[in-house]
Write a protein that holds these residues in place. Sequence first.
Motif, PDB file in Angstrom:
ATOM      1  N   GLY A  81      62.255   8.505 -20.444  1.00  0.00           N
ATOM      2  CA  GLY A  81      61.503   7.467 -19.755  1.00  0.00           C
ATOM      3  C   GLY A  81      60.921   6.494 -20.763  1.00  0.00           C
ATOM      4  N   SER A  82      60.174   5.502 -20.289  1.00  0.00           N
ATOM      5  CA  SER A  82      59.598   4.498 -21.179  1.00  0.00           C
ATOM      6  C   SER A  82      58.086   4.642 -21.219  1.00  0.00           C
ATOM      7  N   GLY A  83      57.456   3.706 -21.923  1.00  0.00           N
ATOM      8  CA  GLY A  83      56.009   3.736 -22.014  1.00  0.00           C
ATOM      9  C   GLY A  83      55.306   3.556 -20.686  1.00  0.00           C
ATOM     10  N   ARG A  86      59.075   6.176 -15.554  1.00  0.00           N
ATOM     11  CA  ARG A  86      59.564   7.536 -15.724  1.00  0.00           C
ATOM     12  C   ARG A  86      61.032   7.539 -16.133  1.00  0.00           C
ATOM     13  N   GLY A  87      61.510   8.706 -16.515  1.00  0.00           N
ATOM     14  CA  GLY A  87      62.927   8.876 -16.779  1.00  0.00           C
ATOM     15  C   GLY A  87      63.638   9.350 -15.527  1.00  0.00           C
ATOM     16  N   ALA A 280      66.124   5.199 -18.708  1.00  0.00           N
ATOM     17  CA  ALA A 280      64.978   4.382 -18.307  1.00  0.00           C
ATOM     18  C   ALA A 280      65.334   3.484 -17.125  1.00  0.00           C
ATOM     19  N   GLU A 281      66.539   2.925 -17.130  1.00  0.00           N
ATOM     20  CA  GLU A 281      66.963   2.073 -16.011  1.00  0.00           C
ATOM     21  C   GLU A 281      67.076   2.884 -14.722  1.00  0.00           C
ATOM     22  N   ALA A 282      67.593   4.107 -14.823  1.00  0.00           N
ATOM     23  CA  ALA A 282      67.738   4.949 -13.630  1.00  0.00           C
ATOM     24  C   ALA A 282      66.381   5.396 -13.109  1.00  0.00           C
ATOM     25  N   GLY A 283      65.450   5.682 -14.010  1.00  0.00           N
ATOM     26  CA  GLY A 283      64.150   6.181 -13.594  1.00  0.00           C
ATOM     27  C   GLY A 283      63.222   5.125 -13.037  1.00  0.00           C
TER      28      GLY A 283
END
Length: 445
Positions: A81-83, A86-87, A280-283
């Motif tokens: 995931g990112s800052g 979520r992932g 990250a794009e999927a989450g």
Amino acid sequence: MAGGTWTSQNKKQPGVYINVKSNMTRGVSAGDRGIIAICEPLSWGPEGELMTINISDDFTPFIGYDSTNSKAIFLREIFKGSGHTRGPVKVMLYRPATTGSAKAKATIETLTVTAKYNGVRGNDISVSLVADPDNEGSFTVQTIVDGAVKDTQAGKTIADLKSNDWVVFSGTGDLAACAGTALSGGVDGTVNSAAYSTFLIALEPHTFNILIYDGSDSTVQAAYVAFIKRMRDNLGKKCQAVMAGVESDSDAVISVKNGVVLSDGTTLTPQQASWWVGGAEAGANYSESLVYAQYPNAVNVSPRLTAAEIDDALSKGQIVFFEEFGSVKVVSDINTLTTYTPEKGEAFSFNQVIRTLDTIANDVYKNFSQNYIGKIPNNVAGRDLLKAWIVGYLNEIQANGGIQNFVADDVVVETGEAINAVVITLAIQPVAAVEKIYITATLTD
């Protein structure tokens, strides 16, 4: 069920055919996201099989290594995931078949011990047979991986032994003592381009949000681009592909320009950075953007790009990493669409907009296929039911910040050309994250 986009009302199969258009000039219970698909060469695991790994699962049964091992780095990065997003919640992992692969083996008298799967991971397995002092002729048989006992059983003959998650026992006769014998001869083999095509065939019936390719074979890249476009336009499954260095001029494809350096010193290439981008794009959901999203545990970029190089990459629709204040962030959450038309304007180049449109298309497809097709009449009352559901659904999307300025009159449900057809027109205005803030500061005495 059939699906996809349409230009004329000439479809043969019953289904949901959706054209999503936006009236943008710029850029919950709804929209379950978070599914990754990836074909990854591995050193352990079944070949030619889609495995589902959930976010909380131990990686070992799937790839032969736990989450701390360097062999598991692709899954660690995908699930990060990112800052501020979520992932993914799960990964659909496929180990491609290889040429030249082999299973590790060992022979102890008349006992043959064979690794369960092809690959070098089998070379980390050893087997120990220790005589049981309390039971004459019986042995304690242990399967050991990296010094840790994974399976223990007892027996007098080879026929008494049962295969486990790591090895298969074969042969005939009595068991013999062995302090420890290592398996050897395990080989990963070579993955051919055709194996990725086999993966795509296996993947087609399944639902996912992001397809990752972490290689650089242009033939495979072209196959992935064609596949993801067909999934979106012909089958009605709204998803995107992530890979490195691709210029495909399509909202279906996300391209990664540069890599990153992790805090432990590991340098990830652009191909390897596609793991994190894809996850990250999927989450991220339809109300979230990866603009300036922080890459966890990344401390630098590789290579570092000049301002002119960043501008050039953005003009090609590529994801670019930059370092700021000791952290690594995404410049802009865009895809490779760079040619704009009245049907697909600049807004379609923003992945947040695509997530919103895809969420709506996928949810409408799913709900109609489960609850409406073949179950309600094509009359005023039936069409009113269709409209009522869509209006309620889009109001929820609007309440969660995915679209704006929506009113019930933006949904029109009419009879189609055929007696069993309806045509639904939606006018929606997706919300995109702020990317540029222009400030004029005036200093006064």
